[in-house]
Motif scaffolding. Structure first.
Motif, short mmCIF file in Angstrom:
data_model
loop_
_atom_site.label_atom_id
_atom_site.label_comp_id
_atom_site.label_asym_id
_atom_site.label_seq_id
_atom_site.Cartn_x
_atom_site.Cartn_y
_atom_site.Cartn_z
N GLU A 87 56.67 -5.08 8.27
CA GLU A 87 55.65 -4.13 8.71
C GLU A 87 54.61 -4.54 7.57
OE1 GLU A 87 53.04 -1.65 10.79
OE2 GLU A 87 54.91 -2.65 11.39
N ARG A 90 53.02 -7.60 7.68
CA ARG A 90 52.16 -7.72 9.05
C ARG A 90 50.76 -7.23 8.51
NH1 ARG A 90 49.85 -4.63 12.19
NH2 ARG A 90 50.83 -2.97 11.83
N LYS A 91 50.81 -5.73 7.60
CA LYS A 91 49.70 -5.06 7.12
C LYS A 91 48.84 -6.07 6.14
CE LYS A 91 51.12 -0.48 8.31
NZ LYS A 91 51.71 0.80 7.52
N SER A 94 47.21 -8.99 7.94
CA SER A 94 46.04 -8.35 8.56
C SER A 94 44.86 -8.25 7.76
CB SER A 94 46.54 -7.06 9.41
OG SER A 94 45.34 -6.65 10.01
N SER A 95 45.24 -7.78 6.50
CA SER A 95 44.15 -7.31 5.56
C SER A 95 43.66 -9.00 4.85
CB SER A 95 44.47 -6.36 4.42
OG SER A 95 45.53 -7.13 3.74
#
Length: 149
Positions: A87, A90-91, A94-95
């Motif tokens: 997780e 993934r964050k 994404s950023s």
């Protein structure tokens, strides 16, 4: 002898043949039943052995399941950690994608401004000059480092 006597004689012979045939069949049947009796006598012992082995297999299966459950309980935190790491990555990605898209927009705006003002050649010359200066500086440092040794 008359016909009745001959008929009775033939009937007697046929009956004797039938009796001999039945004796052989009944003798074979007696042997088969004796073998079945031996097999049935062994059956309780074999059944007891099978039951003991089944009991052992069930006991071992239960121990294996208990051991497996214990090991799974020990691994559960690891699965949670891996999930949390996934997780977080993934964050982060994404950023990073958002930041890359922002930089791409800014770069495209700068490129458009450069093309609009026709400054591409000047920036190219400045970049080449900067590169050559850095290269010369690096070579000079290497040369001084070799002389110091």
């Amino acid at each position: 002898m008359d016909l009745l006597g001959i008929g009775i004689l033939i009937f007697g012979i046929a009956f004797a043949v039938l009796v001999i045939f039945l004796i052989k069949v009944l003798s074979n049947l007696t042997k088969v039943l004796a073998d079945v009796d031996k097999t049935v006598e062994k059956l309780p012992e074999q059944l007891e052995e099978v039951m003991n082995q089944s009991e052992l297999v069930i006991h071992n299966s239960n121990e294996t399941i208990l051991d497996l459950n214990e090991k799974l309980r020990a691994l559960n935190p690891l699965f949670y950690i891996v999930g949390d790491a996934g997780e977080a990555s993934r964050k982060l990605s994404s950023s990073l994608v958002d930041m890359t898209m922002s930089m791409k927009r800014n770069t495209e705006e700068g490129k458009e401004e450069t093309q609009r003002r026709d400054l591409g050649g000047i920036y190219g010359v400045l970049a080449l000059g900067y590169y050559l200066t850095q290269k010369r500086k690096t070579l000079k440092e290497i040369k001084e480092g070799n002389q110091a040794q």
